[in-house]
Design a protein around this motif. Structure first.
Motif, PDB file in Angstrom:
ATOM      1  N   ARG A  95      58.104  40.893  40.359  1.00  0.00           N
ATOM      2  CA  ARG A  95      58.486  42.229  40.621  1.00  0.00           C
ATOM      3  C   ARG A  95      57.791  43.090  40.124  1.00  0.00           C
ATOM      4  N   ASN A  96      56.900  42.860  38.745  1.00  0.00           N
ATOM      5  CA  ASN A  96      56.180  43.905  38.030  1.00  0.00           C
ATOM      6  C   ASN A  96      54.942  44.133  38.649  1.00  0.00           C
ATOM      7  N   LEU A  97      54.063  43.249  39.481  1.00  0.00           N
ATOM      8  CA  LEU A  97      52.988  43.305  39.852  1.00  0.00           C
ATOM      9  C   LEU A  97      52.743  44.612  41.016  1.00  0.00           C
ATOM     10  N   ALA A  98      51.506  45.051  41.106  1.00  0.00           N
ATOM     11  CA  ALA A  98      51.181  46.216  41.864  1.00  0.00           C
ATOM     12  C   ALA A  98      51.278  45.595  43.395  1.00  0.00           C
ATOM     13  N   ASP A  99      51.129  44.315  43.674  1.00  0.00           N
ATOM     14  CA  ASP A  99      51.147  43.694  44.880  1.00  0.00           C
ATOM     15  C   ASP A  99      51.565  42.207  44.687  1.00  0.00           C
ATOM     16  N   TRP A 100      53.002  42.155  44.755  1.00  0.00           N
ATOM     17  CA  TRP A 100      53.499  40.722  44.318  1.00  0.00           C
ATOM     18  C   TRP A 100      53.040  39.826  45.460  1.00  0.00           C
ATOM     19  N   LYS A 101      52.600  40.077  46.529  1.00  0.00           N
ATOM     20  CA  LYS A 101      52.221  38.886  47.547  1.00  0.00           C
ATOM     21  C   LYS A 101      50.980  38.555  47.039  1.00  0.00           C
ATOM     22  N   VAL A 102      50.194  39.312  46.440  1.00  0.00           N
ATOM     23  CA  VAL A 102      48.581  38.844  46.050  1.00  0.00           C
ATOM     24  C   VAL A 102      48.945  37.981  44.963  1.00  0.00           C
ATOM     25  N   GLY A 103      50.185  38.266  43.954  1.00  0.00           N
ATOM     26  CA  GLY A 103      50.195  37.513  42.869  1.00  0.00           C
ATOM     27  C   GLY A 103      50.778  36.067  43.215  1.00  0.00           C
TER      28      GLY A 103
END
Ligand SMILES: C[S@@+](CC[C@H](N)C(=O)[O-])C[C@H]1O[C@@H](n2cnc3c(N)ncnc32)[C@H](O)[C@@H]1O
Length: 262
Positions: A144-152
């Motif tokens: 939830r904290n990532l700038a782009d969670w799909k990339v994570g």
């Protein structure tokens, strides 16, 4: 007005890093207070679902102060914890030396792991590992904290080996509208109040609701796991969906491209 630690643009990662750098030394205490200690049960559940076998390699992304990494190490895994906030990693490394500071997140009775986790500095959106290295890849309260969670999520899949388990624990969105409203009220009012009283920082804890509102939670993660070609995709709703665990298994031989370097 939006929360000062939440940014929808290029400053997203820097704000998040600032947030966790500010609260690192109080993070574990606040987790216990705001969840009444229940986060320990949810984390144990995640690790049980991971079915890590002794000697297998595991990666905990956004490891923070290390709760999941230590618990995976108690299963006998060769564990790496990765985070981009040095202050959080510093607390995690301190816990290697002081087992008692790990509290009771782990299995009752488990006091010593065969191998302590290794804690490394790195970005969840550019994991510094080659493909297919880990039997288990976990992330708790991180996606939830990532700038782009799909990339994570794509990165987690890339570094998992065929047959490897990918698990995501995070705040969820309950389907029941009344339950959801009460829960969001708790996140809007009481959680920042605890942040203010015990950490001197209401905004850092107000960030939880703000970030959750911009995150598709368990249903969105489930769809993304299917899009990535994961198998045995499942969702475990905890406390009526207030928390959730998404799980998928990496299929054989599918090649996941690394994100461009620049
Ligand atoms: C809410 S804490 C979760 C810590 C731990 N997993 C837990 O469950 O207690 C979120 C962590 O994600 C880390 N984080 C956020 N964005 C990251 C990124 N792009 N790369 C690496 N770590 C990141 C933060 O530094 C922070 O330690």
């Amino acid at each position: 007005m939006s929360n000062r630690f939440y940014d929808t643009g290029a400053a997203r990662s820097a704000r998040v890093e600032e947030l966790f750098g500010t609260i690192a030394t109080r993070y574990d205490l606040l987790n216990d207070i705001q969840s009444l200690g229940l986060h320990r049960l949810w984390k144990r559940r995640l690790v049980r679902l991971a079915r890590l076998k002794p000697g297998e390699a595991a990666l905990d992304v956004c490891c923070g102060t290390g709760d999941i990494a230590f618990r995976l190490a108690e299963e006998g895994g060769q564990v790496v914890g990765l985070d981009f906030t040095e202050a959080m990693l510093s607390v995690a490394r301190g816990r290697v030396e002081k087992p008692r500071a790990r509290g009771d997140v782990g299995r009752p009775g488990a006091t010593r792991s065969l191998h302590s986790p290794e804690f490394v500095l790195g970005d969840a959106m550019r994991l510094p590992f080659g493909e297919s290295q880990f039997s288990v890849v976990t992330i708790a309260y991180g996606l939830r904290n990532l700038a782009d969670w799909k990339v994570g999520l794509r990165e987690m899949t890339r570094v998992a080996r065929s047959g490897g388990r990918i698990l995501v624990l995070d705040f969820g969105k309950p389907r029941n509208a009344i339950f959801r409203a009460v829960y969001f009220c708790y996140l809007r009012i009481l959680v920042p109040l605890f942040g203010f009283v015990f950490c001197g920082n209401a905004a850092a804890y107000g960030y939880i609701l703000e970030s959750l509102q911009h995150y598709p939670a368990q249903d969105g993660v489930e769809s993304a796991m299917r899009e990535l070609g994961l198998e045995e995709v499942s969702v475990y709703n905890l406390m009526g969906g207030m928390m959730s665990i998404n799980m998928g298994v990496k299929a054989g031989m599918k090649v996941i491209a690394k994100p461009p370097t620049d």
